[in-house]
Write an enzyme that holds these catalytic residues in place. Structure first.
Site, PDB file in Angstrom:
ATOM      1  N   SER A  38       0.834  -1.195   0.000  1.00 31.39           N
ATOM      2  CA  SER A  38       0.000   0.000   0.000  1.00 31.39           C
ATOM      3  C   SER A  38       0.878   1.258   0.000  1.00 31.39           C
ATOM      4  O   SER A  38       1.681   1.438  -0.905  1.00 31.39           O
ATOM      5  CB  SER A  38      -0.954  -0.047   1.196  1.00 31.39           C
ATOM      6  OG  SER A  38      -1.978   0.895   1.086  1.00 31.39           O
ATOM      7  N   ASP A 200      -5.798  -4.307  -2.071  1.00 31.06           N
ATOM      8  CA  ASP A 200      -4.799  -3.909  -1.084  1.00 31.06           C
ATOM      9  C   ASP A 200      -4.023  -5.111  -0.542  1.00 31.06           C
ATOM     10  O   ASP A 200      -4.600  -6.052  -0.009  1.00 31.06           O
ATOM     11  CB  ASP A 200      -5.523  -3.202   0.067  1.00 31.06           C
ATOM     12  CG  ASP A 200      -4.584  -2.485   1.019  1.00 31.06           C
ATOM     13  OD1 ASP A 200      -3.402  -2.850   1.067  1.00 31.06           O
ATOM     14  OD2 ASP A 200      -5.043  -1.563   1.708  1.00 31.06           O
TER      15      ASP A 200
END
Length: 345
Positions: A38, A200
């Protein structure tokens, strides 16, 4: 001194990662390889591409995080539009600005593709096809597994060297329901077309500190430092979330899963001993309206946390304790790590 670096995800809190990186550079460390999830993949990509630390700090301070919430035209219809986006695009925001912004920075550095980040590393335990300066974590929810890019691109029939770094980072940043997932189109063994949805990486590995650990039984050549955007394990509590909407529920589910996974993961004393714990206060990953004072706080906390670990770091003692092949008592808990003294910190 060489070192590898692993950066945790944390959305807008990424400026704290830069503070820790700045301290490592000032202490004389040269980053050989970097992995991230991320926000950690954004900072990691720029480090791997060779961006100087002063430029990296400036870039991360000047970026308009509000533009990361880029809506399609239909989203401007309000809640109805957001609902339509969730239904058909599987996410509210497009993430196009993030991709263009990062790709532009990497282009200026001459490092747009993973092929630009390939290295020859004969002393590594990794095979030649996995020798890159950067590894990005993403979650393939279609196949139900973690993907490490560029390492896993061949599983989708793609040449790793030809893939854009910004594509992998965009996938790693895809907070479920918040951003539209990245689609990888490939063909299965029977020739049937398959679409994999990547979201993610924090869903499955927000802090992959072990990614560069040797697998051949030999002693490590240099340390791997991890930077974690949270207080130290012995002071941690399970994160709490306000659930007032469907999106809030989704964030809470992902956040709870990630927090639980991380708490188990860093119970390992060998992880605690090489991790820089950055206190980010009450800042949330999606606080896109960060003011300058909060940015200063995050950067300085990152710098301070790294300086504290480096000041008492002894790699030889760490390697003998945790990487010598001897049995290590993993039930000893974090208090035992504290008791090891400065040579083990």
């Amino acid at each position: 001194m060489d070192a590898d670096l692993v950066l945790e995800g944390g959305g807008v809190k990424g400026i704290g990662l830069v503070g820790s990186f700045a301290s490592l550079v000032e202490a004389g460390y040269e980053i050989h390889r970097v992995a991230g999830t991320s926000a950690g993949s954004i900072v990691g990509a720029l480090i791997a591409a060779g961006m100087p630390v002063d430029d990296l700090e400036r870039v991360m301070r000047e970026v308009d995080y509000g533009k990361f919430e880029d809506q399609s035209f239909i989203d401007h219809l309000g809640l109805v539009g957001k609902g339509i986006s969730l239904l058909f695009d599987k996410g509210i925001y497009e993430g196009r600005y993030l991709h263009q912004w990062l790709d532009g920075l990497l282009a200026d550095l001459g490092k747009r593709t993973f092929g630009d980040l390939r290295i020859e590393d004969p002393g590594s335990s990794l095979p030649p096809e996995r020798q890159y300066r950067l590894v990005v974590m993403a979650s393939d929810v279609t196949r139900g597994e973690l993907v490490r890019l560029p390492w896993d691109y061949p599983r989708y029939g793609l040449d790793p060297d030809e893939q854009l770094v910004a594509d992998a980072v965009r996938a790693s940043m895809s907070i479920p329901f918040f951003y539209e997932p990245v689609q990888l189109k490939w063909r299965g063994p029977d020739g049937r077309p398959i679409v994999s949805y990547l979201v993610d990486g924090g869903m499955l590995s927000n802090f992959p500190v072990e990614v560069f650990d040797r697998t051949d039984g030999k002693a490590p050549r240099w340390p791997t430092f991890g930077v974690k955007l949270s207080a130290k394990r012995i002071n941690m509590r399970m994160a709490k979330f306000d659930v007032t909407s469907t999106l809030g529920l989704a964030r809470a589910m992902v956040g709870t899963m990630t927090s639980f996974h991380d708490q188990i993961h860093i119970d390992d004393p060998s992880v605690i001993a090489r991790t820089i714990f950055v206190d980010t206060g009450h800042v949330k990953a999606t606080d896109f309206d960060l003011d300058e004072a909060t940015q200063d706080m995050l950067f300085e906390h990152g710098r301070h946390a790294a300086t504290k670990l480096i000041s008492s770091w002894n790699f030889e003692r760490y390697a003998r304790t945790y990487r010598s092949g001897d049995v290590v008592d993993l039930t000893a808990g974090p208090e035992a790590v504290e008791a090891l003294g400065s040579d083990h910190a």
